[in-house]
Design a protein around this motif. Structure first.
Motif, PDB file in Angstrom:
ATOM      1  N   GLN A  82       0.811  -1.217   0.000  1.00 13.27           N
ATOM      2  CA  GLN A  82       0.000   0.000   0.000  1.00 13.27           C
ATOM      3  C   GLN A  82       0.848   1.273   0.000  1.00 13.27           C
ATOM      4  OE1 GLN A  82      -3.426  -0.190   2.726  1.00 13.27           O
ATOM      5  NE2 GLN A  82      -3.124  -2.403   2.797  1.00 13.27           N
ATOM      6  N   LEU A 106      -4.020   0.627  -6.241  1.00 15.32           N
ATOM      7  CA  LEU A 106      -4.790   0.719  -5.003  1.00 15.32           C
ATOM      8  C   LEU A 106      -6.223   1.163  -5.261  1.00 15.32           C
ATOM      9  CD1 LEU A 106      -2.233   2.216  -2.446  1.00 15.32           C
ATOM     10  CD2 LEU A 106      -3.144  -0.109  -2.552  1.00 15.32           C
ATOM     11  N   GLU A 107      -6.443   1.955  -6.310  1.00 14.59           N
ATOM     12  CA  GLU A 107      -7.809   2.350  -6.636  1.00 14.59           C
ATOM     13  C   GLU A 107      -8.637   1.129  -6.998  1.00 14.59           C
ATOM     14  OE1 GLU A 107     -10.310   5.179  -9.763  1.00 14.59           O
ATOM     15  OE2 GLU A 107      -8.135   5.324  -9.663  1.00 14.59           O
ATOM     16  N   ARG A 110      -9.411  -0.838  -3.821  1.00 19.97           N
ATOM     17  CA  ARG A 110     -10.517  -0.228  -3.063  1.00 19.97           C
ATOM     18  C   ARG A 110     -11.858  -0.517  -3.740  1.00 19.97           C
ATOM     19  NH1 ARG A 110      -6.733   4.627  -3.433  1.00 19.97           N
ATOM     20  NH2 ARG A 110      -5.368   4.417  -1.599  1.00 19.97           N
ATOM     21  N   ASN A 111     -11.880  -0.479  -5.071  1.00 22.01           N
ATOM     22  CA  ASN A 111     -13.114  -0.798  -5.791  1.00 22.01           C
ATOM     23  C   ASN A 111     -13.560  -2.228  -5.509  1.00 22.01           C
ATOM     24  OD1 ASN A 111     -13.170   1.742  -6.956  1.00 22.01           O
ATOM     25  ND2 ASN A 111     -12.189   1.072  -8.858  1.00 22.01           N
ATOM     26  N   LYS A 114     -15.314  -2.687  -2.244  1.00 24.74           N
ATOM     27  CA  LYS A 114     -16.682  -2.162  -2.270  1.00 24.74           C
ATOM     28  C   LYS A 114     -17.643  -3.100  -2.985  1.00 24.74           C
ATOM     29  CE  LYS A 114     -15.165   2.685  -2.371  1.00 24.74           C
ATOM     30  NZ  LYS A 114     -15.074   3.909  -3.216  1.00 24.74           N
ATOM     31  N   LEU A 158      -9.085  -5.027   2.736  1.00 20.80           N
ATOM     32  CA  LEU A 158      -8.251  -4.275   1.803  1.00 20.80           C
ATOM     33  C   LEU A 158      -6.797  -4.708   1.876  1.00 20.80           C
ATOM     34  CD1 LEU A 158      -7.862  -1.958  -0.260  1.00 20.80           C
ATOM     35  CD2 LEU A 158      -7.506  -0.424   1.696  1.00 20.80           C
TER      36      LEU A 158
END
Length: 784
Positions: A82, A106-107, A110-111, A114, A158
């Motif tokens: 990270q 990392l985007e 994170r998606n 979710k 995560l």
């Protein structure tokens, strides 16, 4: 004097108390209760058997033992993946953090958190809960945390997803290969670049070596197509090849991660049941990359190698099946050189004569409490990378130009976790293999076995591109639109091989297909020496046993010089005393890199001197698999004069002169050695993940070791005159017989514990070095 005398036992008592408190005490039985119930029993090597009714019970237990035995490794993997290492270790890691944040995966991580489905979320959360419970039961955090005054924040979903994303980026070998080829093309013509770097199958040492043969490809779908040379407007001129461009080059080390795996049908084994073998080759570290575990459920079991940070067993055996995994060498990344300009503070990139706005994203980086926010940019291809991580030198190197990175790692794909688990706990072999077609981001070649079947699936989607295949292997001109991704192979096109006619499958980092495949999918992807050697041995064997498989897994033969040495001898001079001595010594070599071999030492010295005569090529690349293919093919088709040969003396035969001079120098150096054995010149090195250069190297380990990078018993060796270091190799070995009642055999390279104060920090290292194995159960059995 009396006070000093009393201080010594007090100090010793304090040290013993610290050790006792910081190293988890592995009781005969640890009972975990609550939402999930499991029982943990450790064997004499610290290998746990975790028993529970359901897979969630044992995955909770897996999280628990990972926290108990590998807490620093978990923390390191989380912080590294990270881009947070500078927050605990400061300036030395700041550029690495910037690189990983810039990489932008990392985007996607994170998606995924979710959007993931309820089953995957439950699996990852259960594992995270097990880690956090394991931390709560520690009397004291491992010594590394005290050394930097750090704590261990709660583990989250995560943290697992980001670690797997990071691992995928790190093992995307084509990123480094493209950079290397760019450096070669900066000084040589396109033709010479293709020859040197193996672009196109016929420019490689053994172009026929692939995982899936033409016969097998024809049997599984519509991908087979006879190879046709791609039409090119450029005509090669041999005279142009000798024009070396005046260009500044920087060191690029395309150090390839790798592994061996193969599976043999029961029709070729002594028992009539399949045998599967796997030995992943990652960087040797303290602690090991792998953690052995035996998970026992009410109606099934999973035993094998886990990777702390993930609730998966990528290599192992269950009640019905076995499986192994290697890095798959296929082109899953592209670098694009971009033309950029700023207008009114906004950054734009050129694409097909149109200036398009870059998208922005920001990342805050903490450097020991000092926080800075960095703005990064994306084109339609991907993030614009300011620098890259050189895996061999462990340095961050700035790009010379503006490059964006397009890669499968940016796909919001998370189906691998449950797909693997469903296969392991299932009973339908073909259906289980079909499930892996959903995976986009992992670039893994997986082999499988049941009691009657063997199989292979490329795990990760193949990319169809536009443009000339010769240009795919180097950074592309992003503004032209000539090379773009069109789509992935569809599930219907995605190949699965079950029970091939030849009776075995090898996946050891070679190309996936021969050149006879649609869309030029294997163009520019090379095959290394290890799958070639495995194939040679398997073709010669009958009634293959577990012992035969172990012997092959620890095979020390270097097949390339074995096949080419007599040709090399033809270019030496029998009237030259040094040449004659070289041929007499190497002529008696069995081509094995054993501890006692003196011939292996001489050949390595010769190779070092000879590769240094190849001009304008980076040192790291000249000691890697791409170069090996060129090096030995060049011996078979030897030419006296080529543009890469050092010709400071303006000779008409510089390549021949260099070869002969290298033999002379090798004999001179070899003759001065007091101990000529390979063990005196080759050691395997295991640095601590974060404290390699601290505390006088007390956390590191180093041992004399067999093997070389081209051997099946792989040692990625940093060849230097003196003592060469092996820095990567088989972190784990697995040999699994599918005969009912037979054992599965495993070994890791260091020990089960990540705590330097634990007896299990390195207690398996000597067994690993002696090619021994253990079985997994409540009481392990050592196998020599």
């Amino acid at each position: 004097m009396r006070i000093r005398f009393l201080l010594i036992p007090c100090l010793m008592m304090s040290i013993l108390t610290y050790i006792f408190e910081s190293v988890p005490q592995q009781k005969e039985e640890v009972v975990l209760t609550g939402k999930y119930n499991a029982v943990v029993v450790y064997d004499v090597h610290g290998i746990p058997t975790i028993s529970g009714d359901t897979y969630l019970d044992v995955m909770y237990g897996l999280g628990y033992v990972h926290a108990q035995d590998r807490l620093w490794q978990l923390h390191y993997r989380r912080m590294l993946s990270q881009g947070k290492m500078a927050s605990i270790l400061g300036d030395d890691w700041f550029e690495m953090d910037k690189y990983l944040r810039n990489a932008g995966y990392l985007e996607s991580a994170r998606n995924i958190v979710k959007k993931m489905d309820s089953r995957t979320r439950e699996l990852l959360q259960t594992y995270a809960d097990g880690i956090n419970y394991g931390v709560s039961k520690l009397s004291k955090l491992p010594i590394e945390f005290d050394l930097i005054d750090a704590d261990f924040p709660t583990w989250t979903i995560l943290d697992t997803v980001a670690f797997i994303k990071y691992f995928n980026l790190l093992t995307s070998n084509e990123l480094y290969s493209e950079l290397m080829k760019q450096q070669v093309s900066a000084v040589f013509s396109k033709n010479i670049t293709a020859v040197l770097t193996g672009i196109g199958h016929l420019r490689q040492y053994h172009p026929e070596q692939s995982i899936i043969s033409d016969l097998e490809l024809k049997s599984v779908g519509d991908l087979y197509q006879e190879y046709q040379e791609y039409p090119s407007e450029e005509q090669y001129n041999r005279e142009d090849d000798f024009i070396v461009k005046d260009a500044e080059i920087f060191e690029v080390n395309p150090e390839m991660g790798g592994s061996n795996s193969w599976v043999v049908s029961g029709k070729l084994t002594d028992t009539g049941y399949p045998i599967l073998a796997n030995d992943p080759h990652l960087e040797n570290l303290m602690p090991s990359q792998w953690y052995l575990v035996n998970l026992v459920m009410k109606d099934n079991y999973i035993k094998g190698g886990s990777m702390p940070g993930s609730p998966t067993i990528p290599v192992g055996r269950s009640k019905k099946f076995s499986w192994g995994s290697t890095i798959l060498y296929f082109d899953n990344v592209d670098l694009y050189e971009e033309k950029l300009k700023r207008v009114d503070g906004k950054l734009y990139y050129l694409f097909k004569d149109e200036w398009l706005p870059c998208t922005e994203f920001q990342e805050e980086i903490d450097n020991l409490g000092v926080k800075q926010t960095f703005t990064y940019y994306r084109t339609q291809h991907g993030p614009i990378m300011e620098q890259f991580y050189d895996r061999k030198s462990h340095q961050i190197v700035r790009f010379q130009g503006n490059f964006s990175l397009k890669a499968t790692v940016y796909d919001d794909d998370y189906c691998f976790y449950m797909t693997l688990l469903d296969f392991q706990l299932g009973d339908d072999f073909k259906k289980g293999l079909e499930g892996f077609k959903c995976v986009t981001t992992l670039n893994q070649g997986m082999v499988f076995a049941s009691e009657k079947d063997i199989g292979f699936v490329p795990v990760g989607k193949q990319i169809i591109r536009t443009g000339n295949p010769d240009s795919w292997g180097i950074p592309k001109q992003g503004w032209t639109g000539e090379v773009e991704w069109v789509r992935f192979l569809t599930p219907e096109e995605h190949p699965i091989i079950i029970n091939p006619e030849k009776g075995y499958i090898i996946s050891s980092n070679q190309r996936l297909f021969t050149r006879n495949v649609k869309y030029y999918l294997s163009h520019g992807v090379f095959s290394g020496p290890r799958p070639h050697r495995i194939d040679v041995v398997l073709r010669s064997q009958k009634n293959i046993s577990v012992k035969d498989t172990m012997d092959l897994q620890n095979d020390l033969v270097d097949q390339y010089p074995k096949e080419t040495i007599q040709v090399l001898f033809q270019y030496l001079d029998w009237n030259n005393t040094k040449h004659k001595q070289f041929m007499n010594i190497i002529g008696n070599w069995d081509f094995k890199y054993t501890l006692e071999s003196t011939e292996a030492t001489l050949f390595a010295i010769f190779e070092l001197y000879y590769i240094d005569t190849f001009m304008y090529l980076t040192q790291g690349w000249k000691k890697g698999y791409d170069f090996d293919s060129f090096f030995f093919k060049n011996i078979l088709g030897f030419s006296y004069n080529e543009p890469w040969c050092n010709n400071t003396k303006k000779s008409a035969t510089p390549c021949l002169d260099n070869l002969r001079n290298s033999v002379d120098k090798a004999i001179d150096y070899y003759g001065k050695l007091t101990d000529k054995t390979w063990q005196n010149h080759h050691t395997q090195y295991f640095p601590h993940t974060a404290f390699e250069n601290e505390f006088d190297g007390e956390f590191n380990r180093q041992i004399p070791h067999v093997g070389f990078r081209r051997c099946v018993q792989n040692s990625k060796t940093e060849l230097v005159l003196g003592s060469s270091l092996g820095v990567g190799g088989p972190n784990m070995r697995a040999v699994i017989s599918m005969k009912p009642g037979d054992q599965a055999y495993f070994m890791i390279d260091t020990g089960q514990s990540g705590n330097p104060l634990s007896e299990h920090y390195d207690d398996l290292m000597q067994k690993w070095n002696k090619d021994e194995y253990v079985t997994l159960g409540t009481s392990s059995v050592d196998i020599e």
